[in-house]
Design a protein around this motif. Structure first.
Motif, mmCIF file in Angstrom:
data_model
loop_
_atom_site.group_PDB
_atom_site.id
_atom_site.type_symbol
_atom_site.label_atom_id
_atom_site.label_comp_id
_atom_site.label_asym_id
_atom_site.label_seq_id
_atom_site.Cartn_x
_atom_site.Cartn_y
_atom_site.Cartn_z
ATOM 1 N N MET A 71 0.820 -1.213 0.000
ATOM 2 C CA MET A 71 0.000 0.000 0.000
ATOM 3 C C MET A 71 0.848 1.255 0.000
ATOM 4 S SD MET A 71 -3.009 -1.006 2.544
ATOM 5 C CE MET A 71 -3.842 0.495 2.190
ATOM 6 N N GLN A 72 2.070 1.153 0.521
ATOM 7 C CA GLN A 72 2.885 2.354 0.668
ATOM 8 C C GLN A 72 3.972 2.449 -0.391
ATOM 9 O OE1 GLN A 72 4.056 1.593 4.592
ATOM 10 N NE2 GLN A 72 2.193 2.398 5.495
ATOM 11 N N ASP A 73 3.847 1.646 -1.447
ATOM 12 C CA ASP A 73 4.804 1.742 -2.531
ATOM 13 C C ASP A 73 6.214 1.375 -2.066
ATOM 14 O OD1 ASP A 73 5.429 2.083 -5.077
ATOM 15 O OD2 ASP A 73 4.877 4.184 -5.255
ATOM 16 N N TRP A 338 -3.888 0.706 7.421
ATOM 17 C CA TRP A 338 -2.903 1.487 6.678
ATOM 18 C C TRP A 338 -3.532 2.556 5.822
ATOM 19 C CZ3 TRP A 338 1.416 1.222 8.900
ATOM 20 C CH2 TRP A 338 1.781 0.043 9.551
#
Lengths: 375, 399
Positions: A71-73, A338
């Motif tokens: 999700m946060q690359d 998240w």
């Protein structure tokens, strides 16, 4: 009362044959003896324990790190072992080796007992989780009630941790946490009652069996009543709060309270609290699936001669389905964590007492009327 | 020593707004002193805030600072003018370019030298890139304070592009020593301008994405709206500047109000909150000001790239004096840092190559002084939200 009056024509439901759970695996274990020692009795609780350990290792910690990385690359753990698969084991090894520190000003008995009680509270509920039609630790006739009440023990453990640490941040975290867990039990319990009313039983296996049928997913409780899905969502939100997961993670709010009630913990004591969090995540997910999403029933329907439901039913398939459903909600919890910022204490209480509880009560009344007069 | 508050039901009644019943029935609670920092995840460094709380309600917040004091001003007196520049980098390490710019402008004023036009453009481009990077950190860590972890990493990913550009330009990622007295250390490398233009094009949609992910999140708005309202008059009285002041609705930006460099030639707006999403002066307003200033900075960079004079034989050291020995005099130069007004008051005695006195006016230090005013009566979680919205860098607070 005709089942499925809303969604399915009568001709189809007439042929639905419920699967009879016999808990035969459990019975086999119970009678297992080696040299007169009842080994089986100890094996039954050991199975969920091993399951929790493996699940927390791979779906819990590793999965969470990979999901958040996605999700946060980021890439997430990728160095230790293939795709970083050994990372969690390395972490656990590190935690085991750590010095067991008890702060000098701490209340030692409380400090040591706290994590144990938290873990026991989360783990004890696994006794009534139906892992399959043939396996459930204890098929209590008040299974759901037991699960709801034993989880409350966690609040005691959290308070012990927070008070015993003799740290103001921990105390804040503990007080917040207890207030939160106790409050959110009310909408959660009412939502559970909706599911219980629809099944007509408090026994986990009976609740699951009441959702069996040839049409698979259409027999699930969530499709049996127009309000069941609201109850499901309320239970899911309350479950997030009870597990202290974001956006309800104010007890451990890392940016405000450092780490909340486990600020002072390290090593295996910390690991226990961590494990308990993941254990209760899966536990609430399974209760959610049992109540509203058919537990170990296959979601696939029989379509004419293609008997998908029959092919994917059975004790082993049951274990597969329920664990799959549980993992699904665990992943959703991670997804939520998240994505959202955190609530404030008063907003959390507002949501519980002024939004969720009234809605849950309304649904409860509506569901009761529906069960009595419509279904 | 812990500070104490006078303990009497009457003052408590007025402070907390608790109802009469609690006071009459003697259901009063006791104050608790809570030490927030210097090791605390939300104090953005080594700030210690002493909170006197009643349950979760903060009655008094006292910031204690000095944990990162590095004697900048005394050091400056012992160093040549050129050698002070790296020290200014280390004050506000997130906006080193802007701070350098302010100091260099002060020395140039003392020396009375004219800087080549192209150098001015280069300075403004790097300063605005730095402003974006600085606001990115502010916004990202603010999200982190509120509990949103994912936007932090998304923003850091984009910030990396700016740091890469600046690294390419002068070899450093944070503390550049790029802007020199009378010039800059390196000319733009070939194709640097195109890369900056590409970044501007790439980053605009990413700002929108960041706004959608963080700023427009209902939970985020709930947490920040109406928290820590700073009225415009209080902000002015305390001497706040930058997004703190603009968040309170005061249209004050040194790039417009006391123009320096080539800012008068550029078109951009001074961002003030419109009061639609936020209440003017609250934490959300300050956050929004930072978000929209990124758009303005992108606008400025684009204009600079278009207007910048090309010169193939350009020497960035052409106007750099070999030996800086200004005549006796004193000067104050200031510029608009991402965090507010940063000024350097430099006295030269005319005898040596070192400043006689160098006083820095730090924006964060002044902005932080409002914290006790804002934190009073809020919850502990709100103190975190307020502190994050002030956006302090402890290196600049303590100097």
């Amino acid at each position: 009362m005709k089942p499925l009056a809303l969604l399915v024509p009568d001709a189809l439901t007439a042929t639905a044959v419920p699967v009879q759970a016999e808990n035969s695996w459990v019975k086999a274990f119970e009678s297992l003896e080696v040299f007169g020692v009842p080994v089986g009795i100890f094996a039954i609780p050991a199975i969920p324990l091993v399951f929790i350990a493996l699940y927390a290792l791979y779906v819990g910690v590793y999965g969470e790190r990979k999901v958040s990385a996605f999700m946060q690359d980021r890439i997430g753990p990728n160095e230790t072992g293939k795709w970083g698969l050994l990372q969690t084991i390395a972490d656990i090894l590190k935690l085991i080796q750590k010095e067991d520190i008890v702060p000098i000003a701490a209340d030692k008995p409380l400090f040591v007992l706290g994590p144990l009680i938290i873990f026991v509270g989360a783990f004890a509920a696994y006794a009534v989780l139906p892992f399959s039609s043939e396996f459930i630790g204890a098929d209590l006739n008040v299974g759901v009630f037991y699960a709801v009440s034993i989880v409350s023990v966690e609040a005691v453990g959290i308070l012990m941790c927070g008070w015993g640490s003799n740290n103001k941040w921990s105390l804040f975290g503990a007080v917040r946490s207890v207030a939160q867990v106790v409050s959110y039990e009310i909408p959660a319990s009412i939502a559970i009652l909706v599911g219980v009313m629809m099944a007509g039983s408090l026994s986990m296996q009976k609740i699951v069996m009441s959702q069996s049928g040839e049409l698979g997913i259409l027999h699930y409780a969530v499709f049996q009543s127009p309000v069941a899905w609201i109850a499901m969502i309320i239970y899911f939100i309350a479950a997030l709060a009870e597990c202290n997961r974001a956006p309800f993670d104010i007890p451990e709010a890392e940016s405000e309270l450092v780490s909340g009630y486990f600020t002072e913990y390290g090593g295996m004591k910390f690991a226990m609290i961590f494990l308990a969090e993941y254990a209760s995540m899966f536990m609430t997910s399974v209760i959610l699936s049992v109540l509203f999403l058919g537990g170990w029933n296959s979601p696939l329907p029989n379509i004419g001669g293609v008997a998908l439901n029959d092919w994917t039913s059975g004790p082993v398939w049951g274990a597969f389905w329920i664990i799959l459903k549980g993992f699904f909600f665990v992943i959703v919890m991670m997804w939520v964590r998240w994505t959202f910022p955190r609530f404030r204490v008063d907003q959390l209480m507002y949501l519980c007492w002024k939004v969720l509880t009234p809605i849950a009560l309304l649904i409860f009344v509506f569901a009761a009327v529906w069960e009595l007069y419509v279904r | 020593m812990a500070e104490t508050l006078e303990y009497s039901p009457k003052t408590r009644l007025s402070q907390t707004g608790s109802n009469q019943y609690i006071v009459e029935k003697d259901l009063d609670t006791e104050y608790m002193t809570l030490n927030m920092g210097p090791q605390h995840p939300a104090t953005h460094g080594v700030l210690r805030v002493e909170l006197i709380t009643d349950g979760e309600v903060v009655m008094k917040a006292t910031p204690h600072m000095g944990y990162l004091h590095r004697c900048f001003e005394k050091h400056a007196e012992a160093l040549d003018y050129q050698k002070v520049i790296p020290y200014t980098d280390r004050m506000d390490y997130l906006s080193a370019m802007n701070t350098e710019h302010a100091f260099v402008m002060a020395v140039e004023k003392l020396l009375n030298i004219e800087v080549p036009r192209r150098v001015e453009f280069m300075r403004v481009i790097v300063a605005e890139l730095q402003r974006i990077a600085s606001h990115q950190v502010a916004i990202a860590t603010y999200g982190l304070d509120i509990g949103a972890f994912t936007p932090f990493l998304h923003i850091m990913r984009d910030r990396e592009h700016i740091l890469t550009l600046l690294e390419w330009l002068c070899g450093a990622r944070m503390l550049y020593n790029y802007i020199w007295v009378g010039g800059v250390s390196h000319n733009f490398p070939p194709k640097f301008k195109q890369r900056v233009a590409e970044f501007v094009k790439y980053y605009k949609p990413k700002v929108d994405e960041m706004m959608a992910l963080l700023t427009e999140n209902e939970l985020f708005i709930e947490r920040t709206r109406g928290i820590g309202i700073l009225p415009a008059d209080v902000a002015i009285n305390y001497g706040c500047s930058g997004p703190m002041l603009r968040g309170s609705g005061v249209k004050w930006d040194l790039r417009k109000n006391d123009p320096y460099s080539i800012y008068p030639e550029l078109e951009f707006d001074v961002v003030v909150p419109d009061g639609k999403l936020s209440i003017i002066g609250d934490s959300l307003s300050r956050h929004l000001v930072r978000c929209y200033e990124i758009y303005e900075s992108l606008k400025i960079i684009q204009q600079c790239i278009d207007k910048m004079p090309e010169d193939p034989n350009f020497d960035p050291h052409a106007a750099v004096p070999k030996r800086i020995k200004p005549p006796a005099g004193e000067v104050y130069a200031r510029d608009e840092n991402p965090r507010g007004e940063v000024g350097f008051y430099v006295i030269a005695d005319g005898k040596g190559t070192k400043p006689f006195r160098c006083k820095a006016r730090a924006a964060c230090f002044v902005n932080l002084s409002v914290l006790p005013e804002l934190a009073k009566g809020n919850l502990i979680s709100d103190v975190v939200a307020i502190l994050g919205s002030i956006d302090i860098v402890l290196g600049e607070v303590d100097r």
